[in-house]
Design a protein around this motif. Structure first.
Motif, mmCIF file in Angstrom:
data_model
loop_
_atom_site.group_PDB
_atom_site.id
_atom_site.type_symbol
_atom_site.label_atom_id
_atom_site.label_comp_id
_atom_site.label_asym_id
_atom_site.label_seq_id
_atom_site.Cartn_x
_atom_site.Cartn_y
_atom_site.Cartn_z
ATOM 1 N N TRP A 30 25.181 -0.820 58.199
ATOM 2 C CA TRP A 30 24.437 -0.451 56.986
ATOM 3 C C TRP A 30 23.740 -1.669 56.385
ATOM 4 O O TRP A 30 22.642 -1.559 55.832
ATOM 5 C CB TRP A 30 25.386 0.182 55.971
ATOM 6 C CG TRP A 30 24.701 0.670 54.754
ATOM 7 C CD1 TRP A 30 24.718 0.112 53.521
ATOM 8 C CD2 TRP A 30 23.846 1.821 54.635
ATOM 9 N NE1 TRP A 30 23.946 0.829 52.651
ATOM 10 C CE2 TRP A 30 23.401 1.879 53.310
ATOM 11 C CE3 TRP A 30 23.422 2.790 55.538
ATOM 12 C CZ2 TRP A 30 22.553 2.885 52.853
ATOM 13 C CZ3 TRP A 30 22.576 3.780 55.069
ATOM 14 C CH2 TRP A 30 22.155 3.828 53.749
ATOM 15 N N ARG A 34 19.339 -2.579 55.094
ATOM 16 C CA ARG A 34 19.214 -2.946 53.679
ATOM 17 C C ARG A 34 18.700 -4.379 53.550
ATOM 18 O O ARG A 34 17.998 -4.700 52.599
ATOM 19 C CB ARG A 34 20.553 -2.779 52.955
ATOM 20 C CG ARG A 34 21.045 -1.329 52.906
ATOM 21 C CD ARG A 34 20.049 -0.373 52.321
ATOM 22 N NE ARG A 34 19.955 -0.566 50.897
ATOM 23 C CZ ARG A 34 19.061 -0.019 50.122
ATOM 24 N NH1 ARG A 34 18.157 0.795 50.632
ATOM 25 N NH2 ARG A 34 19.030 -0.255 48.842
ATOM 26 N N SER A 39 13.973 1.498 52.127
ATOM 27 C CA SER A 39 14.430 2.458 51.126
ATOM 28 C C SER A 39 15.764 3.033 51.578
ATOM 29 O O SER A 39 16.152 2.926 52.741
ATOM 30 C CB SER A 39 13.400 3.584 50.976
ATOM 31 O OG SER A 39 13.390 4.377 52.161
ATOM 32 N N HIS A 40 16.446 3.673 50.665
ATOM 33 C CA HIS A 40 17.746 4.259 51.003
ATOM 34 C C HIS A 40 17.602 5.275 52.134
ATOM 35 O O HIS A 40 18.406 5.279 53.073
ATOM 36 C CB HIS A 40 18.370 4.917 49.767
ATOM 37 C CG HIS A 40 19.723 5.479 50.015
ATOM 38 N ND1 HIS A 40 20.847 4.686 50.100
ATOM 39 C CD2 HIS A 40 20.132 6.741 50.245
ATOM 40 C CE1 HIS A 40 21.891 5.440 50.360
ATOM 41 N NE2 HIS A 40 21.494 6.691 50.448
ATOM 42 N N ALA A 44 19.212 4.886 55.810
ATOM 43 C CA ALA A 44 20.122 5.909 56.339
ATOM 44 C C ALA A 44 19.665 6.374 57.722
ATOM 45 O O ALA A 44 20.502 6.597 58.611
ATOM 46 C CB ALA A 44 20.209 7.092 55.374
#
Length: 176
Positions: A30, A34, A39-40, A44
Motif C-alpha cells: 500500500w 501512496r 489518489s486513494h 487501491a
C-alpha cells in the motif's frame, strides 16, 4: 509459518498461506502507490493489481525471501503505469471547446497588460510590493494577520494598502 519459503510451500500444498502473505506485506504494498501520491482510488487499484500479479506468478517465485522486493517492484511498475495513463487523459471538467481559446491578439494584449503591471509593481517600495502581493495572493487573511506578517500596526493596513494601490494606478497610467 514464519518464513516466506514456508508460507509459499503451505500455499502450494493447499494449506492457507495467502492470508499470511497479505498480512505480512499489505502495508508495504500500500505504501508504494501512496508514495507516488496517487489518489486513494488509483492506489487501491495498484494495490489490487499487485496482489493479482503475485497470485498469477506465485508458482514462479524462485527466491521467496525476496518476495518483499518483488512486491515493491511490481507495485512501482503499476504506479508508473497509472501515472502515464493519467498523463494522457484530459479531464472533462477542464476541457473547453476550441472556440473559447484566446486568439493570438488576446494573448498579446494580456501579456502586455501583465508586463506593464509587473513593471509598475516593481517600481513601488518594498513595503507596498509585499502588501499588494499578500492582498492578491492571500485575500482571506485578516488585517491583523497582514499587519503581523509585515510588522505594521493593524490600523494602518487599510490606509497603506489604499496608498499603494493609488501609487500603482498612477504608475500604470504613466506606462500607457
Amino acid at each position: 509459518m514464519d518464513s516466506n519459503t514456508e508460507v509459499l510451500a503451505g500455499w502450494r500444498s493447499g494449506v492457507c498461506g495467502w492470508d499470511a502473505l497479505v498480512e505480512r506485506y499489505s502495508r508495504l504494498v500500500w505504501s508504494v502507490p501512496r508514495s507516488f501520491r496517487l489518489s486513494h482510488a488509483d492506489a487501491a487499484d495498484v494495490y489490487q493489481c499487485t496482489w493479482l500479479c503475485l497470485a498469477e506468478h506465485l508458482t514462479r517465485i524462485r527466491q521467496p525471501e525476496a518476495l518483499g522486493v518483488w512486491l515493491v517492484r511490481t507495485a512501482t511498475h503499476q504506479s508508473i503505469a497509472v501515472l502515464r495513463a493519467r498523463g494522457r487523459e484530459v479531464s472533462l471538467d477542464r476541457w473547453e471547446p476550441e472556440s473559447s481559446l484566446p486568439t493570438p491578439d488576446e494573448v498579446a494584449v494580456a501579456n502586455d497588460r501583465q508586463r506593464r503591471l509587473w513593471t509598475a509593481l516593481m517600481t513601488l517600495n518594498e513595503r507596498c510590493q509585499r502588501l499588494l502581493w499578500i492582498a492578491a495572493h492571500s485575500p482571506e487573511l485578516s488585517c491583523a494577520q497582514v499587519a503581523e506578517a509585515l510588522g505594521m500596526k493593524v490600523s494602518s493596513v487599510g490606509r497603506t494598502r489604499a496608498r499603494c494601490l493609488t501609487a500603482l494606478r498612477r504608475k500604470l497610467e504613466a506606462l500607457r
